[in-house]
Enzyme design. Structure first.
Site, PDB file in Angstrom:
ATOM      1  N   ASP A   1     -34.652  -3.893 -23.001  1.00  0.00           N
ATOM      2  CA  ASP A   1     -35.120  -4.784 -24.048  1.00  0.00           C
ATOM      3  C   ASP A   1     -35.944  -3.925 -25.012  1.00  0.00           C
ATOM      4  O   ASP A   1     -36.228  -2.752 -24.736  1.00  0.00           O
ATOM      5  CB  ASP A   1     -35.955  -5.914 -23.437  1.00  0.00           C
ATOM      6  CG  ASP A   1     -35.890  -7.201 -24.251  1.00  0.00           C
ATOM      7  OD1 ASP A   1     -35.504  -7.139 -25.431  1.00  0.00           O
ATOM      8  OD2 ASP A   1     -36.239  -8.270 -23.706  1.00  0.00           O
TER       9      ASP A   1
ATOM     10  N   HIS B   1     -42.880 -10.373 -25.054  1.00  0.00           N
ATOM     11  CA  HIS B   1     -43.022  -9.825 -26.404  1.00  0.00           C
ATOM     12  C   HIS B   1     -44.450  -9.346 -26.641  1.00  0.00           C
ATOM     13  O   HIS B   1     -44.679  -8.459 -27.469  1.00  0.00           O
ATOM     14  CB  HIS B   1     -42.669 -10.877 -27.458  1.00  0.00           C
ATOM     15  CG  HIS B   1     -41.220 -11.233 -27.492  1.00  0.00           C
ATOM     16  ND1 HIS B   1     -40.664 -12.149 -26.627  1.00  0.00           N
ATOM     17  CD2 HIS B   1     -40.205 -10.790 -28.279  1.00  0.00           C
ATOM     18  CE1 HIS B   1     -39.371 -12.259 -26.883  1.00  0.00           C
ATOM     19  NE2 HIS B   1     -39.065 -11.448 -27.871  1.00  0.00           N
TER      20      HIS B   1
END
Length: 426
Positions: free
Chosen positions: A357, A285
């Site tokens: 993603d 992330h």
């Protein structure tokens, strides 16, 4: 007194450097929480900086400080202008090429009204529904919102939107409480007949998702459990809490049963996060991550659940932003043509849907959103996810349009990608 002047000067230069960094990274996904007031706040800080430089700086320091402050101001305004221009150009786009590009994007949103024209014109291929879309709302309201967007597609003769979410169970249950929060799939291993229970679990979850209009769920997690504590800076991935098992055979059995349960309700699942997160400690992330496990080991161990479940189901595969050092040391798997075409499409023979993603995650975004977007499309990825910072869709779509205009996109790959999507979601 002299010491105070030195300290004050050092703090002034540090403040200028911070403002430059902020101006350069205006609208960065990490700053999304302050998006509505980010530019006014930055401009105000720069105005104060310019005033202080004019009043307090002496000698050569004054013109240098003022030059840096005005440079940061110009950078911020240019970045803002580019963002506005990209949004306007994407909103004005139309025609077959724009629709072919738009069909590859799944976007998050705050207000569905902002998606209506994008959906109607075919400039997006799907939407991502998450916690901010269900907070304080009823299931009927969300169902109606999704149905209205799908109705727009039917009216214009376009394929239905892919409606995706992230309902793994356990800690990652984005649609709860509208969808009952179930325990993590790993908890089923403590009971008798875990595969049968996983099928029932998937069917129950699938019915609840389908009732809302969800067609694609980003679950199950088939990364193997790493058997170690999360890294110090692993704030969000925490794969040890989400993985089913460290055993690839058991993981595949439970994941396949769960996927079949989802499919029985008309919802497709997604195997994630290829090439596997068990061997990395970084949180993608925010940070780049490199998987150094030998490919020979991955092929006989970590990749087994991906292969076994994808062979026996209609599951999509999510590509993580992990660099697989042995095969492509420069690019995350999410936009590595070599990994997608040589391994997944080639050696495995997988012809299903591939989805990235979220491209606004640090491990991808820090490679450059334009770079990640164009290379994902050219790699043959079918769906590009832009969920957390959905405003970045306009920048990514603009990049794709510009790449197409200058001949930098593999149009045959785009056509094959759209054909796979149409075959999967009719």
């Amino acid at each position: 007194m002299k010491l105070l002047r030195v300290i004050g000067g050092a703090m002034g230069w540090l403040a200028l450097a911070t403002l430059w960094f902020w101006a350069w990274h205006l609208k960065d996904p990490h700053l999304r929480f302050m998006r509505a007031w980010e530019l006014p706040l930055l401009l105000g800080a720069l105005a104060i900086g310019i005033a202080l430089a004019w009043r307090l700086a002496r000698g050569w320091v004054r013109p240098v400080a003022l030059g840096l402050a005005f440079g940061a101001l110009l950078t911020a305004l240019c970045n803002e202008a580019a963002s506005v221009q990209h949004r306007a150009q994407v909103n004005a786009a139309s025609g077959p090429l724009a629709q072919a590009l738009g069909a590859h994007f799944i976007v998050g949103y705050d207000d569905a009204k902002n998606l209506r024209e994008l959906a109607r014109k075919g400039l997006i291929g799907g939407i991502f529904v998450t916690g901010r879309n269900v907070r304080g709302r009823t299931a009927a309201e969300l169902r109606e919102e999704i149905a209205e967007l799908q109705a727009l597609r039917r009216e214009t003769g376009l394929p239905p939107l892919v409606v995706a979410t992230d309902q793994e169970g356990g800690a990652v249950s984005r649609l709860s409480p509208l969808v009952e929060r179930q325990p993590a799939l790993a908890t089923l291993l403590d009971a008798d007949l875990p595969a049968e229970r996983a099928h029932a679990y998937g069917a129950q979850q699938g019915r609840a998702l389908a009732a809302l209009g969800i067609t694609l769920n980003f679950s199950p997690v088939v990364d193997l459990r790493p058997g170690r504590a999360p890294g110090r800076w692993d704030l969000h991935t925490r794969i040890d809490e989400r993985a089913i098992s460290a055993d690839p055979v058991l993981t595949a059995q439970v994941a396949l049963a769960y996927e079949k349960g989802l499919e029985s309700a008309g919802v497709r699942g997604t195997l994630k996060h290829f090439p596997g997160l068990a061997g990395v400690t970084e949180d993608t992330h925010h940070f780049a991550a490199t998987l150094r496990t030998p490919v020979a080991r991955l092929a006989t161990h970590d990749w087994k659940p991906f292969q076994e479940v994808s062979k026996q189901s209609d599951a999509a595969i999510m590509l993580g932003h992990v660099i697989l050092a042995e095969l492509d040391a420069d690019s995350p798997a999410s936009f590595s043509r070599k990994i997608v075409q040589q391994v997944i499409r080639g050696e495995w023979g997988y012809q299903g849907l591939l989805v990235t993603d979220d491209l606004t995650m640090g491990a991808a975004y820090n490679h450059g959103l334009c770079n990640a977007t164009v290379r994902s499309l050219n790699a043959g990825v079918n769906l590009l996810l832009i969920a957390f910072d959905h405003d970045k869709y306009f920048d990514a779509m603009h990049c794709a349009q510009q790449a197409a205009q200058r001949g930098a996109l593999d149009l045959s790959m785009l056509e094959r990608g759209n054909a796979r999507r149409l075959q999967s979601f009719r």
